[in-house]
Motif scaffolding. Sequence first.
Motif, PDB file in Angstrom:
ATOM      1  N   HIS A   1       0.717  -1.065   0.041  1.00 27.94           N
ATOM      2  CA  HIS A   1       0.014   0.213  -0.121  1.00 27.94           C
ATOM      3  C   HIS A   1       0.779   1.315   0.017  1.00 27.94           C
ATOM      4  N   PRO A   2       0.562   2.212  -0.756  1.00 30.43           N
ATOM      5  CA  PRO A   2       1.327   3.479  -0.880  1.00 30.43           C
ATOM      6  C   PRO A   2       1.750   4.121   0.505  1.00 30.43           C
ATOM      7  N   ARG A   3       0.796   4.115   1.640  1.00 31.79           N
ATOM      8  CA  ARG A   3       0.975   4.489   2.894  1.00 31.79           C
ATOM      9  C   ARG A   3       2.188   3.611   3.635  1.00 31.79           C
ATOM     10  N   THR A   4       2.009   2.395   3.537  1.00 30.08           N
ATOM     11  CA  THR A   4       3.180   1.409   4.088  1.00 30.08           C
ATOM     12  C   THR A   4       4.461   1.643   3.278  1.00 30.08           C
ATOM     13  N   ALA A   5       4.368   1.741   2.091  1.00 30.34           N
ATOM     14  CA  ALA A   5       5.526   1.999   0.990  1.00 30.34           C
ATOM     15  C   ALA A   5       6.435   3.218   1.552  1.00 30.34           C
ATOM     16  N   LYS A   6       5.709   4.260   1.888  1.00 33.06           N
ATOM     17  CA  LYS A   6       6.269   5.479   2.420  1.00 33.06           C
ATOM     18  C   LYS A   6       7.110   5.262   3.717  1.00 33.06           C
ATOM     19  N   ILE A   7       6.520   4.487   4.694  1.00 32.99           N
ATOM     20  CA  ILE A   7       7.122   4.243   6.086  1.00 32.99           C
ATOM     21  C   ILE A   7       8.355   3.297   5.750  1.00 32.99           C
ATOM     22  N   LEU A   8       8.188   2.243   4.830  1.00 35.16           N
ATOM     23  CA  LEU A   8       9.320   1.605   4.533  1.00 35.16           C
ATOM     24  C   LEU A   8      10.501   2.180   4.029  1.00 35.16           C
ATOM     25  N   LYS A   9      10.281   3.027   2.983  1.00 28.88           N
ATOM     26  CA  LYS A   9      11.250   3.900   2.404  1.00 28.88           C
ATOM     27  C   LYS A   9      12.015   4.589   3.446  1.00 28.88           C
ATOM     28  N   ASN A  10      11.332   5.333   4.303  1.00 27.22           N
ATOM     29  CA  ASN A  10      11.750   6.055   5.454  1.00 27.22           C
ATOM     30  C   ASN A  10      12.853   5.315   6.148  1.00 27.22           C
ATOM     31  N   LEU A  11      12.194   4.031   6.263  1.00 26.91           N
ATOM     32  CA  LEU A  11      13.216   3.064   7.388  1.00 26.91           C
ATOM     33  C   LEU A  11      14.450   2.498   6.566  1.00 26.91           C
ATOM     34  N   GLY A  12      14.376   2.443   5.259  1.00 23.53           N
ATOM     35  CA  GLY A  12      15.489   2.058   4.426  1.00 23.53           C
ATOM     36  C   GLY A  12      15.452   0.542   4.432  1.00 23.53           C
ATOM     37  N   ILE A  13      14.226  -0.114   4.560  1.00 29.34           N
ATOM     38  CA  ILE A  13      14.212  -1.598   4.446  1.00 29.34           C
ATOM     39  C   ILE A  13      14.284  -2.147   3.176  1.00 29.34           C
ATOM     40  N   GLU A  14      15.425  -2.766   2.719  1.00 33.15           N
ATOM     41  CA  GLU A  14      15.767  -3.272   1.586  1.00 33.15           C
ATOM     42  C   GLU A  14      16.397  -4.900   1.452  1.00 33.15           C
ATOM     43  N   HIS A  15      16.282  -5.534   0.538  1.00 36.81           N
ATOM     44  CA  HIS A  15      17.114  -6.734   0.650  1.00 36.81           C
ATOM     45  C   HIS A  15      16.895  -7.454  -0.767  1.00 36.81           C
TER      46      HIS A  15
ATOM     47  N   HIS B   1      10.944  -7.738  -2.630  1.00 34.67           N
ATOM     48  CA  HIS B   1      10.467  -7.449  -3.713  1.00 34.67           C
ATOM     49  C   HIS B   1       9.357  -6.581  -3.589  1.00 34.67           C
ATOM     50  N   TYR B   2       9.173  -5.282  -3.510  1.00 30.19           N
ATOM     51  CA  TYR B   2       7.994  -4.373  -3.393  1.00 30.19           C
ATOM     52  C   TYR B   2       7.218  -4.385  -4.913  1.00 30.19           C
ATOM     53  N   VAL B   3       6.099  -4.491  -4.769  1.00 26.25           N
ATOM     54  CA  VAL B   3       5.427  -4.449  -6.034  1.00 26.25           C
ATOM     55  C   VAL B   3       4.049  -3.566  -5.836  1.00 26.25           C
ATOM     56  N   GLU B   4       3.611  -2.868  -6.781  1.00 25.55           N
ATOM     57  CA  GLU B   4       2.453  -2.055  -6.803  1.00 25.55           C
ATOM     58  C   GLU B   4       1.117  -3.136  -6.350  1.00 25.55           C
ATOM     59  N   PRO B   5       0.063  -2.494  -5.674  1.00 21.63           N
ATOM     60  CA  PRO B   5      -1.040  -3.359  -5.191  1.00 21.63           C
ATOM     61  C   PRO B   5      -1.485  -3.814  -6.596  1.00 21.63           C
ATOM     62  N   LEU B   6      -2.298  -4.970  -6.535  1.00 23.48           N
ATOM     63  CA  LEU B   6      -2.697  -6.024  -7.713  1.00 23.48           C
ATOM     64  C   LEU B   6      -4.192  -5.848  -7.563  1.00 23.48           C
ATOM     65  N   SER B   7      -4.491  -6.211  -8.850  1.00 20.31           N
ATOM     66  CA  SER B   7      -6.012  -6.431  -9.098  1.00 20.31           C
ATOM     67  C   SER B   7      -6.443  -7.839  -8.265  1.00 20.31           C
ATOM     68  N   TYR B   8      -7.431  -7.916  -8.010  1.00 24.02           N
ATOM     69  CA  TYR B   8      -8.205  -9.097  -7.495  1.00 24.02           C
ATOM     70  C   TYR B   8      -7.773 -10.433  -8.354  1.00 24.02           C
ATOM     71  N   LEU B   9      -7.895 -10.328  -9.485  1.00 27.68           N
ATOM     72  CA  LEU B   9      -7.579 -11.716 -10.116  1.00 27.68           C
ATOM     73  C   LEU B   9      -5.918 -11.721 -10.177  1.00 27.68           C
ATOM     74  N   GLU B  10      -5.249 -10.726 -10.217  1.00 24.58           N
ATOM     75  CA  GLU B  10      -3.840 -10.905 -10.272  1.00 24.58           C
ATOM     76  C   GLU B  10      -3.307 -11.530  -8.943  1.00 24.58           C
ATOM     77  N   PHE B  11      -3.874 -10.560  -7.750  1.00 26.68           N
ATOM     78  CA  PHE B  11      -3.534 -11.110  -6.604  1.00 26.68           C
ATOM     79  C   PHE B  11      -3.680 -12.467  -5.997  1.00 26.68           C
ATOM     80  N   ASN B  12      -4.936 -12.921  -6.460  1.00 25.99           N
ATOM     81  CA  ASN B  12      -5.146 -14.455  -6.198  1.00 25.99           C
ATOM     82  C   ASN B  12      -4.418 -15.444  -6.903  1.00 25.99           C
ATOM     83  N   TYR B  13      -3.981 -15.013  -8.308  1.00 25.29           N
ATOM     84  CA  TYR B  13      -2.980 -15.885  -8.918  1.00 25.29           C
ATOM     85  C   TYR B  13      -1.869 -15.843  -8.125  1.00 25.29           C
ATOM     86  N   LEU B  14      -1.364 -14.855  -7.609  1.00 30.72           N
ATOM     87  CA  LEU B  14      -0.002 -14.816  -7.003  1.00 30.72           C
ATOM     88  C   LEU B  14       0.041 -15.762  -5.685  1.00 30.72           C
ATOM     89  N   VAL B  15      -1.115 -15.681  -5.001  1.00 32.82           N
ATOM     90  CA  VAL B  15      -1.299 -16.591  -3.744  1.00 32.82           C
ATOM     91  C   VAL B  15      -1.577 -17.958  -4.065  1.00 32.82           C
TER      92      VAL B  15
END
Length: 371
Positions: free
Chosen positions: A243-257, A261-275
Amino acid sequence: MLKITIIAGARPNFMKIAPIIKAIEKARKEGEAIDFRLVHTGQHYDKKMSGSFFEQLGIPEPHANLEAGGGSQAEQTANIMVRFEKELLENPSDVVLVVGDVTSTMACSITAKKLNIEVVHVEAGIRSGDLSMPEEINRMVTDSITDHFFTTSEIANENLRKAGIEEDRIHFVGNTMIDTLLANQERLVNPKIKVAGENLEKGEYLVLTLHRPANVDEEEKLKEMMQAIIDGSGNLPVIFPVHPRTAKILKNLGIEHKNLHYVEPLSYLEFNYLVKYAKAVVTDSGGITEETTVMGVPCMTLRDNTERPETITLGTNELVGTDPKSLQPYLEKLMAGNWKKGREIPLWDGKTAERIIERLLYLYQRSEILI
């Protein structure tokens, strides 16, 4: 003619009402005197809720959008109530049908009852026992004034019985979210996420979702939790639709590895494929635990309580808690191949919406409302 006003306030609500609308349309084609009006309160603005979103899930565009918007809990509740009262006065209804536990669910229920309109609650009776969650307040208030309760589990039935609800007002029908999931299994869309230039392999990645303030607003705790996930995931990629709100917090904390892999929020059909093709899901969402259970995907819930205990007792979900140190043994169990197998949950069979409409026709076509 039975007139039903159906309320949706946020994107997950539309997944729950989609099969109900289809069941109404089916009943109408079969000669039943039933019609509906779909009202979107506009509680959440979601740029992904375009025409294609409604088309993908076979949902008609809402008849009305109240555009209630954001603001504090009190402001949002008040805006929805004022606008929905006007909507109901201009478009009278026999029954207001609400789903889930968002602010719109509670606000529209109160408004309907003050206008002496019957309220039915789909997904009634679920409880987390955690009054710090706004959703728990919404559930309790809504169920205190609901006329008929449509439930997803025997646990929800028992919660209502303990609250003094008469048996003939409790209707165990199943889970409409699962109706939507099963109806779309063959239509899931590969989001084509690549890691190091390669496509994700089935069972070779984890999916992560985090959005609850208790997990994302406390920076040090979030940092520890993310590190625990990274440490416990071995070399598997961790795909995080953020979520953009969470992304901002993560960016401020410098959490990377390299495996995160951060990705944009997905549509319903895309997200459930991923799951569906993930090795496991780590989440603080309630609804996702239902979907992972039906798809047989291991799930770890980063919460101290859950309103969906059947996903633990019968399903593939485990309640990890919010202490980052608690996660390690669950990830070790997963990596060792020792995760539990879920069992079938009663009435989560894709036919819930049909049962709801059959029951509503029985309840209200014999009542004085239609005479």
